[in-house]
Design a protein around this motif. Structure first.
Motif, PDB file in Angstrom:
ATOM      1  N   TYR A  24      12.554 -33.111 -18.163  1.00  0.00           N
ATOM      2  CA  TYR A  24      12.821 -34.322 -17.371  1.00  0.00           C
ATOM      3  C   TYR A  24      13.814 -35.244 -18.083  1.00  0.00           C
ATOM      4  CZ  TYR A  24      11.821 -38.821 -15.093  1.00  0.00           C
ATOM      5  OH  TYR A  24      11.914 -40.032 -14.459  1.00  0.00           O
ATOM      6  N   LYS A  25      13.621 -35.411 -19.412  1.00  0.00           N
ATOM      7  CA  LYS A  25      14.490 -36.351 -20.135  1.00  0.00           C
ATOM      8  C   LYS A  25      15.940 -35.861 -20.220  1.00  0.00           C
ATOM      9  CE  LYS A  25      13.689 -34.754 -24.863  1.00  0.00           C
ATOM     10  NZ  LYS A  25      12.929 -34.979 -26.101  1.00  0.00           N
ATOM     11  N   ARG A  26      16.147 -34.551 -20.078  1.00  0.00           N
ATOM     12  CA  ARG A  26      17.521 -34.016 -20.097  1.00  0.00           C
ATOM     13  C   ARG A  26      18.089 -33.881 -18.691  1.00  0.00           C
ATOM     14  NH1 ARG A  26      18.353 -34.660 -24.596  1.00  0.00           N
ATOM     15  NH2 ARG A  26      17.188 -33.814 -26.355  1.00  0.00           N
ATOM     16  N   CYS A  27      17.258 -34.217 -17.699  1.00  0.00           N
ATOM     17  CA  CYS A  27      17.703 -34.001 -16.312  1.00  0.00           C
ATOM     18  C   CYS A  27      17.705 -35.343 -15.578  1.00  0.00           C
ATOM     19  CB  CYS A  27      16.800 -32.946 -15.668  1.00  0.00           C
ATOM     20  SG  CYS A  27      17.395 -32.325 -14.097  1.00  0.00           S
ATOM     21  N   HIS A  28      16.797 -35.558 -14.612  1.00  0.00           N
ATOM     22  CA  HIS A  28      16.899 -36.734 -13.739  1.00  0.00           C
ATOM     23  C   HIS A  28      16.495 -38.051 -14.387  1.00  0.00           C
ATOM     24  CE1 HIS A  28      17.831 -34.121 -10.323  1.00  0.00           C
ATOM     25  NE2 HIS A  28      18.299 -35.221  -9.770  1.00  0.00           N
ATOM     26  N   ASP A  31      19.118 -40.684 -14.548  1.00  0.00           N
ATOM     27  CA  ASP A  31      19.522 -41.422 -13.339  1.00  0.00           C
ATOM     28  C   ASP A  31      18.592 -42.577 -13.013  1.00  0.00           C
ATOM     29  OD1 ASP A  31      21.492 -39.587 -13.008  1.00  0.00           O
ATOM     30  OD2 ASP A  31      20.403 -38.407 -11.515  1.00  0.00           O
ATOM     31  N   GLU A  32      17.453 -42.660 -13.726  1.00  0.00           N
ATOM     32  CA  GLU A  32      16.457 -43.674 -13.365  1.00  0.00           C
ATOM     33  C   GLU A  32      17.048 -45.066 -13.414  1.00  0.00           C
ATOM     34  OE1 GLU A  32      12.637 -44.015 -15.374  1.00  0.00           O
ATOM     35  OE2 GLU A  32      12.433 -41.882 -14.900  1.00  0.00           O
ATOM     36  N   ALA A 136      27.346 -52.634  -7.474  1.00  0.00           N
ATOM     37  CA  ALA A 136      26.134 -53.092  -8.176  1.00  0.00           C
ATOM     38  C   ALA A 136      26.090 -52.535  -9.596  1.00  0.00           C
ATOM     39  CB  ALA A 136      24.891 -52.639  -7.417  1.00  0.00           C
ATOM     40  N   ASN A 137      25.609 -53.367 -10.505  1.00  0.00           N
ATOM     41  CA  ASN A 137      25.198 -52.916 -11.848  1.00  0.00           C
ATOM     42  C   ASN A 137      26.297 -52.139 -12.574  1.00  0.00           C
ATOM     43  OD1 ASN A 137      22.894 -54.203 -11.094  1.00  0.00           O
ATOM     44  ND2 ASN A 137      21.765 -52.349 -10.568  1.00  0.00           N
ATOM     45  N   GLU A 138      26.135 -50.810 -12.721  1.00  0.00           N
ATOM     46  CA  GLU A 138      27.121 -50.026 -13.472  1.00  0.00           C
ATOM     47  C   GLU A 138      28.332 -49.619 -12.623  1.00  0.00           C
ATOM     48  OE1 GLU A 138      24.164 -48.986 -12.565  1.00  0.00           O
ATOM     49  OE2 GLU A 138      24.190 -46.873 -11.931  1.00  0.00           O
ATOM     50  N   ASP A 289      29.247 -44.778 -19.516  1.00  0.00           N
ATOM     51  CA  ASP A 289      27.970 -44.806 -20.249  1.00  0.00           C
ATOM     52  C   ASP A 289      26.829 -45.371 -19.417  1.00  0.00           C
ATOM     53  OD1 ASP A 289      28.602 -47.494 -20.180  1.00  0.00           O
ATOM     54  OD2 ASP A 289      28.906 -47.699 -22.355  1.00  0.00           O
ATOM     55  N   GLY A 290      27.077 -45.716 -18.158  1.00  0.00           N
ATOM     56  CA  GLY A 290      26.007 -46.216 -17.286  1.00  0.00           C
ATOM     57  C   GLY A 290      25.606 -47.656 -17.570  1.00  0.00           C
ATOM     58  N   LYS A 291      26.316 -48.312 -18.485  1.00  0.00           N
ATOM     59  CA  LYS A 291      25.986 -49.722 -18.745  1.00  0.00           C
ATOM     60  C   LYS A 291      26.613 -50.623 -17.687  1.00  0.00           C
ATOM     61  CE  LYS A 291      24.997 -49.195 -23.592  1.00  0.00           C
ATOM     62  NZ  LYS A 291      25.500 -49.355 -24.959  1.00  0.00           N
TER      63      LYS A 291
END
Ligand code: MF3
Ligand code: CO
Ligand code: CO
Length: 325
Positions: A24-28, A31-32, A136-138, A289-291
């Motif tokens: 899970y930690k290497r996959c979706h 995207d959380e 929005a956001n990133e 980087d999703g920030k």
């Protein structure tokens, strides 16, 4: 393979819920909390009595030579287009609240422009499907309004452009939705300051590179990133014209500002990297980087002794340099 996350999420090292077989930690989990594409509603229509830019029917943007120094008549028309865009931006910002979708914002902005006799410039511009951009956001810029629900804690940029009197007015701002974390609030504050540092560098006889230098200096002092792939632009009868306004310093931005030149300043500032990725929709740009990232934008004209903001005015979301208010 499943497309939607279950109500109870896996532990980090358990297999991902999607069936990929990866942890899970290497996959979706990556995207959380990230912005995801939603469903885009059909294109809205504009009544016949509203004058349309040439691309409105085909989505194809023809380009022609347009003087970079505008006549007093064109500048007066751009004052009006700017005021309309700035009023629509303020009203759209007041409309934002958790629980509505970005498509709801699109419907609202679309009607506000039409009520004022303006065509929403983004609609069918190079095929862009909506009447404003919601980022929005990133999302750095050009987010497409869709079925995504606005959440408490989001930062939301609304970028509105209106075409009226044969010219465009372009402005944007980033709004905090409800309870926003301190780092994001500070990002929004610094980004507004960067925009006004850039505006205050506008002066006839000086090179455009002064603008980027002022913005980059301020962002760098706070440890923020400056997006390089999207820039400010000349504007007039056409939405985007030849003048390029970089938001970072580059000595090659040597074009000298002259009274009557009209362009936008619209820096995108990030909490992390300045690099971006594109979504498959070909429009939505997100930070690599999703920030989170924020942006403000004004359209302005160079005057004999400085600048006049055409999307300002007392009712604007960001009417004057924040340190003077
Ligand atoms: N308003 C944006 C700008 O500041 C451009 C949006 S073009 C679109 O230049 F096609 F993405 F809508
Ligand atoms: Co612009
Ligand atoms: Co804009």
């Amino acid at each position: 393979m499943s497309a939607n996350p279950p109500a109870v999420l896996p532990q980090a090292n358990d297999p991902c819920w999607c069936g990929s077989g990866r942890k899970y930690k290497r996959c979706h989990r990556r995207d959380e909390g990230k912005v995801m594409p939603g469903e885009v509603s059909p294109m809205r229509t504009v009544p016949d009595h509203i004058a349309r830019p040439s691309y409105a029917d085909t989505g194809e943007v023809e380009r022609w030579d347009e003087p970079i120094v505008k006549s007093p008549e064109v500048i007066e028309a751009m004052r009006h287009a700017g005021r309309v865009a700035s009023e629509v931006l303020r009203l759209a910002g007041e409309f934002l609240q958790p629980g509505i979708t970005t498509d709801d914002v699109d419907a609202y902005v679309h009607d506000l422009f039409i009520e004022r006799g303006a065509y929403p410039s983004t609609l069918n511009y190079h095929g862009y499907p909506k009447s404003l951009c919601t980022s929005a956001n990133e999302v750095i810029c050009h987010g497409i309004p869709d079925s995504r629900i606005i959440r408490d804690g989001d930062i939301m940029n609304l970028d509105v452009t209106g075409f009226i009197g044969g010219v465009h007015g372009d402005t944007n701002a980033t709004f905090c939705i409800g309870d926003v974390d301190p780092a994001s609030r500070e990002l929004v504050r610094i980004t507004e300051e960067c925009t006004w540092r850039g505006i205050e560098a506008v002066r006839p006889g000086r090179p455009l590179s002064d603008i980027g230098r002022a913005i980059e200096d301020h962002a760098r002092t706070g440890g923020y990133g400056v997006v390089r792939a999207f820039i400010g632009h000349g504007i007039g009868h056409q939405f985007h014209t030849d003048i390029q306004v970089l938001h970072y310093y580059d000595s090659r931005a040597a074009t000298v500002m002259q009274p009557g030149m009209v362009f936008t300043i619209e820096p995108m500032i990030t909490l992390g990297t300045w690099q971006h990725r594109m979504w498959d929709d070909g429009w939505t740009a997100v930070t690599a980087d999703g920030k989170r990232t924020a942006q403000f934008e004004h359209t302005l004209v160079v005057t004999d002794d400085g600048y006049e903001v055409l999307t300002g005015g007392p009712d604007a979301v960001s009417p004057s340099p924040p340190w003077t208010r």
